[in-house]
Design a protein around this motif. Structure first.
Motif, mmCIF file in Angstrom:
data_model
loop_
_atom_site.group_PDB
_atom_site.id
_atom_site.type_symbol
_atom_site.label_atom_id
_atom_site.label_comp_id
_atom_site.label_asym_id
_atom_site.label_seq_id
_atom_site.Cartn_x
_atom_site.Cartn_y
_atom_site.Cartn_z
ATOM 1 N N GLU A 1 10.879 6.337 -11.219
ATOM 2 C CA GLU A 1 11.167 6.002 -9.826
ATOM 3 C C GLU A 1 9.864 5.764 -9.066
ATOM 4 O O GLU A 1 8.845 6.374 -9.363
ATOM 5 N N PRO A 2 9.886 4.898 -8.058
ATOM 6 C CA PRO A 2 8.682 4.716 -7.236
ATOM 7 C C PRO A 2 8.357 5.995 -6.472
ATOM 8 O O PRO A 2 9.241 6.806 -6.195
ATOM 9 N N LYS A 3 7.086 6.169 -6.121
ATOM 10 C CA LYS A 3 6.684 7.342 -5.352
ATOM 11 C C LYS A 3 7.380 7.334 -3.998
ATOM 12 O O LYS A 3 7.537 6.292 -3.377
ATOM 13 N N GLU A 4 7.758 8.516 -3.553
ATOM 14 C CA GLU A 4 8.414 8.653 -2.252
ATOM 15 C C GLU A 4 7.542 9.515 -1.340
ATOM 16 O O GLU A 4 7.165 10.621 -1.700
ATOM 17 N N ALA B 1 6.667 13.089 -3.029
ATOM 18 C CA ALA B 1 7.595 13.934 -3.766
ATOM 19 C C ALA B 1 7.138 13.978 -5.221
ATOM 20 O O ALA B 1 6.466 13.066 -5.702
ATOM 21 N N ASP B 2 7.491 15.023 -5.924
ATOM 22 C CA ASP B 2 7.074 15.186 -7.314
ATOM 23 C C ASP B 2 7.879 14.236 -8.209
ATOM 24 O O ASP B 2 9.023 14.500 -8.543
ATOM 25 N N THR B 3 7.265 13.121 -8.564
ATOM 26 C CA THR B 3 7.913 12.132 -9.446
ATOM 27 C C THR B 3 7.010 11.817 -10.639
ATOM 28 O O THR B 3 7.033 10.728 -11.174
ATOM 29 N N GLU B 4 6.195 12.796 -11.033
ATOM 30 C CA GLU B 4 5.194 12.581 -12.073
ATOM 31 C C GLU B 4 5.801 12.077 -13.375
ATOM 32 O O GLU B 4 5.233 11.227 -14.040
ATOM 33 N N TYR B 5 6.965 12.588 -13.740
ATOM 34 C CA TYR B 5 7.581 12.203 -15.010
ATOM 35 C C TYR B 5 8.793 11.308 -14.805
ATOM 36 O O TYR B 5 9.715 11.304 -15.589
ATOM 37 N N SER B 6 8.756 10.530 -13.761
ATOM 38 C CA SER B 6 9.892 9.675 -13.419
ATOM 39 C C SER B 6 9.454 8.223 -13.354
ATOM 40 O O SER B 6 8.303 7.917 -13.065
ATOM 41 N N ASN C 1 0.806 -1.224 0.000
ATOM 42 C CA ASN C 1 0.000 0.000 0.000
ATOM 43 C C ASN C 1 0.837 1.271 0.000
ATOM 44 O O ASN C 1 0.286 2.368 0.102
ATOM 45 N N LEU C 2 2.134 1.139 -0.148
ATOM 46 C CA LEU C 2 3.031 2.277 0.014
ATOM 47 C C LEU C 2 2.774 3.393 -0.990
ATOM 48 O O LEU C 2 2.865 4.564 -0.658
ATOM 49 N N GLU C 3 2.447 3.070 -2.225
ATOM 50 C CA GLU C 3 2.262 4.096 -3.250
ATOM 51 C C GLU C 3 0.802 4.494 -3.441
ATOM 52 O O GLU C 3 0.475 5.265 -4.338
ATOM 53 N N ASP C 4 -0.100 3.979 -2.607
ATOM 54 C CA ASP C 4 -1.517 4.316 -2.716
ATOM 55 C C ASP C 4 -1.793 5.678 -2.088
ATOM 56 O O ASP C 4 -1.265 6.013 -1.034
ATOM 57 N N ASP C 5 -2.652 6.436 -2.757
ATOM 58 C CA ASP C 5 -3.025 7.763 -2.267
ATOM 59 C C ASP C 5 -4.299 7.644 -1.434
ATOM 60 O O ASP C 5 -5.333 8.183 -1.764
ATOM 61 N N MET C 6 -4.219 6.857 -0.354
ATOM 62 C CA MET C 6 -5.372 6.619 0.501
ATOM 63 C C MET C 6 -5.013 6.977 1.929
ATOM 64 O O MET C 6 -3.844 7.172 2.252
#
Length: 70
Positions: free
Chosen positions: A59-62, A52-57, A32-37
């Motif tokens: 890389e996994p969400k941080e 963190a802003d990784t929209e165009y990356s 569930n780490l990358e879920d926006d819940m």
């Protein structure tokens, strides 16, 4: 935003533990780490992760902090 003081991964139960600057602790299972819940804390508060802003990356969400929910 409430900042993260420290974080660690528990390999036995596969969850991350985030200690927050307000003294609360949020536990998030690895899947569930990358879920926006919302995630419930040890003190039974609801928190929403701030990424963190990784929209165009690729890389996994941080998670860089948390917002306290209602």
């Amino acid at each position: 935003m409430i900042k993260i003081q420290s974080s660690k991964f528990n390999h036995v139960v596969e969850h991350y533990e985030f200690k927050l600057e307000n003294g609360d602790t949020v536990l998030i299972h690895e899947r569930n780490l990358e879920d926006d819940m919302s995630h419930e804390s040890v003190q039974e508060n609801k928190y929403y992760p701030v990424f963190a802003d990784t929209e165009y990356s690729d890389e996994p969400k941080e998670i860089i902090g948390f917002e306290l929910g209602e």
